[in-house]
Write an enzyme that holds these catalytic residues in place. Structure first.
Site, short mmCIF file in Angstrom:
data_model
loop_
_atom_site.label_atom_id
_atom_site.label_comp_id
_atom_site.label_asym_id
_atom_site.label_seq_id
_atom_site.Cartn_x
_atom_site.Cartn_y
_atom_site.Cartn_z
N SER A 188 0.30 -1.16 -0.08
CA SER A 188 0.09 -0.22 0.48
C SER A 188 0.56 1.09 -0.21
O SER A 188 0.01 1.82 -0.51
CB SER A 188 -1.09 -0.18 1.65
OG SER A 188 -0.03 0.11 2.45
N CYS A 221 -1.95 1.07 10.45
CA CYS A 221 -1.20 -0.49 11.17
C CYS A 221 -1.27 -1.42 9.36
O CYS A 221 -2.55 -1.29 8.92
CB CYS A 221 -2.05 -1.56 11.93
SG CYS A 221 -1.36 -3.20 11.94
N PRO A 222 -0.22 -2.03 8.63
CA PRO A 222 0.94 -2.08 9.81
C PRO A 222 2.39 -0.93 9.13
O PRO A 222 3.50 -1.11 9.84
CB PRO A 222 1.41 -3.59 8.68
CG PRO A 222 1.37 -3.67 7.22
CD PRO A 222 0.12 -2.67 8.16
N GLY A 223 2.17 -0.08 8.09
CA GLY A 223 2.60 1.15 8.35
C GLY A 223 3.78 1.98 6.76
O GLY A 223 4.50 2.23 6.90
N GLY A 224 2.65 0.69 5.62
CA GLY A 224 2.47 1.59 4.56
C GLY A 224 2.73 3.16 3.83
O GLY A 224 3.78 3.45 3.39
N ASP A 240 -3.99 3.39 15.49
CA ASP A 240 -4.19 2.47 15.05
C ASP A 240 -4.18 0.91 16.21
O ASP A 240 -2.97 1.37 16.79
CB ASP A 240 -3.37 1.66 13.28
CG ASP A 240 -4.40 0.57 12.73
OD1 ASP A 240 -4.49 -0.29 13.59
OD2 ASP A 240 -4.91 0.46 11.55
N ASP A 260 -8.57 4.52 18.07
CA ASP A 260 -9.71 4.19 16.64
C ASP A 260 -9.29 5.39 15.55
O ASP A 260 -9.14 6.90 16.59
CB ASP A 260 -11.21 4.31 17.21
CG ASP A 260 -12.12 3.84 15.73
OD1 ASP A 260 -11.71 3.99 15.13
OD2 ASP A 260 -13.13 3.27 15.97
N ASP A 277 -6.14 5.28 4.95
CA ASP A 277 -6.40 4.29 4.62
C ASP A 277 -6.73 2.94 5.28
O ASP A 277 -7.02 2.61 5.23
CB ASP A 277 -5.13 3.59 3.83
CG ASP A 277 -5.51 2.70 2.28
OD1 ASP A 277 -6.65 3.25 1.71
OD2 ASP A 277 -4.40 1.84 1.96
N LYS A 306 -13.16 4.16 -0.56
CA LYS A 306 -13.40 2.70 -1.06
C LYS A 306 -15.18 2.69 -1.84
O LYS A 306 -16.17 3.42 -1.22
CB LYS A 306 -13.91 1.51 -0.09
CG LYS A 306 -12.33 1.51 1.27
CD LYS A 306 -11.27 1.90 0.12
CE LYS A 306 -10.62 1.40 1.28
NZ LYS A 306 -8.86 1.06 0.77
#
EC number: 2.1.1.186
Length: 366
Positions: A188, A221-224, A240, A260, A277, A306
């Site tokens: 991502s 998460c995970p950090g892209g 996250d 959150d 994202d 989305k």
């Protein structure tokens, strides 16, 4: 030449067609779209001959969401002879274009076109030489002159046309060529990198993507996406409930908030970038981003929306218009852009820049 060709992601031809029809109608230019599912392009045929050129001049390319490229083309050239493919192409351009600055021989972004792409790369050199001899193309590339496009949709079949360099995508086939960094936590990361290339002019990167800026990544998460910010030496609040990449945490540039993303409120006023994202309904994400901008919690935001299964263009247009009105009602002067990026799939990426006085980030507030 009375047609416009628009490149798009295969499977999104209907959205691209709906958008160009809408934009043309706003200019009181009328025609009809030709759509072939999963072809990777759309043709919009204008009823008036001169309207195609007018459209690609007057519709800001940066305002098109689903189009990767926009150009005027003529009739389809069919069954080009292997002995002489060049002459018919030259003939399409004589009297239409002279002293162009660049040639791009392209194909749709489909699996079927991969073999054809190899031919295009070989064919470009002799075609470029012939165009220079006919003075259709300048001897040296010039970024200020129009671009000639030869768009092969099948072996021996192509559309020939042009775009204006001040209102097109600067990328071949409308696709930035980015390499996945091996140390990134997820693929991502390429979405945000592409967004920087598409939305921010290179001559402004040093200011707007500067080291030392503060950023918030909602749904990190995970950090892209955090990776892209850290790579540019920014200080990042990663928000996250899930775990973050250890390599990112080890940089000392990331502060992990296990909260959150919809509930997080920044405790400082020095946030420049907000990125997001999260897999949520477009309306909910749009409202969250608008709240951040209205509250003055960030200066620029990049986020994904989305897409629904049906009426994608209509849904996107509705959400962007709603955000525009909310910002306007609150006295916020902002620039809004959206694009279906190459690295996007069932989503689009939106960039919003709030126009206010510049300020210096204060590291002590981190």
């Amino acid at each position: 030449m009375n047609k416009i060709a628009l490149y798009c992601r295969p499977g999104f031809e209907k959205e691209c067609a709906a958008e160009i029809t809408d934009k043309a109608g706003q200019k009181e230019i009328y025609g009809f779209a030709r759509v072939k599912d999963n072809s990777g392009y759309v043709l919009f045929e204008c009823y008036q001959h001169e309207d195609a050129d007018r459209l690609i001049r007057e519709i800001p390319f940066r305002e098109l969401i689903f189009a990767r490229q926009m150009l005027v083309v003529g009739e389809l050239l069919r069954d080009l002879s292997p002995e002489d493919r060049i002459s018919p192409i030259i003939g399409m351009l004589q009297g239409v274009m002279e002293r162009a600055g660049e040639l791009r021989v392209e194909v749709p972004d489909t699996n079927e076109s991969k073999e054809l792409l190899k031919f295009c790369r070989k064919f470009t050199v002799p075609l470029r030489n012939a165009m220079r001899q006919e003075k259709i193309l300048l001897i040296r590339e010039n970024a200020n002159r129009p671009v000639i496009h030869v768009f092969f949709i099948a072996p021996g079949c192509c559309y020939v046309g042009y775009s204006y360099s001040n209102n097109n995508s600067p990328f071949y086939m409308g696709i930035p060529r980015l390499k996945f960094p091996s140390d990134a936590p997820s693929r991502s990361t390429l979405k945000l990198e592409e967004a920087f290339h598409v939305f921010i002019p290179y001559d402004e990167w040093e200011e707007r993507l500067a080291s030392g800026l503060y950023a918030v990544d909602l749904g990190a998460c995970p950090g892209g996406w955090t990776y892209q910010l850290v790579k540019r030496s920014m200080m990042v609040h990663a928000v996250d409930n899930g775990p973050m990449s250890e390599s990112l945490m080890d940089t000392g540039q990331v502060k992990h908030h296990k909260v959150d993303g919809f509930k997080f409120v920044p405790s400082t006023k020095n946030i420049y970038w907000l990125v997001c994202d999260m897999v949520e309904k477009p309306a909910k994400v749009t409202q969250l981003m608008a709240d951040w901008l209205v509250n003055g919690w960030c200066r620029e935001a990049i986020f994904n929306l989305k897409l629904p299964m049906k009426k994608r263009y209509e849904e996107v247009a509705h959400n962007l218009q709603k955000m525009h009105l909310q910002l306007k009602e609150n006295g916020i002067n902002a620039q809004i852009q959206a694009k279906h990026l190459y690295h996007d799939r069932e989503e689009i990426t939106v960039h919003v820049r709030r126009i206010w006085s510049a300020y210096a980030a204060n590291r002590d507030d981190y």
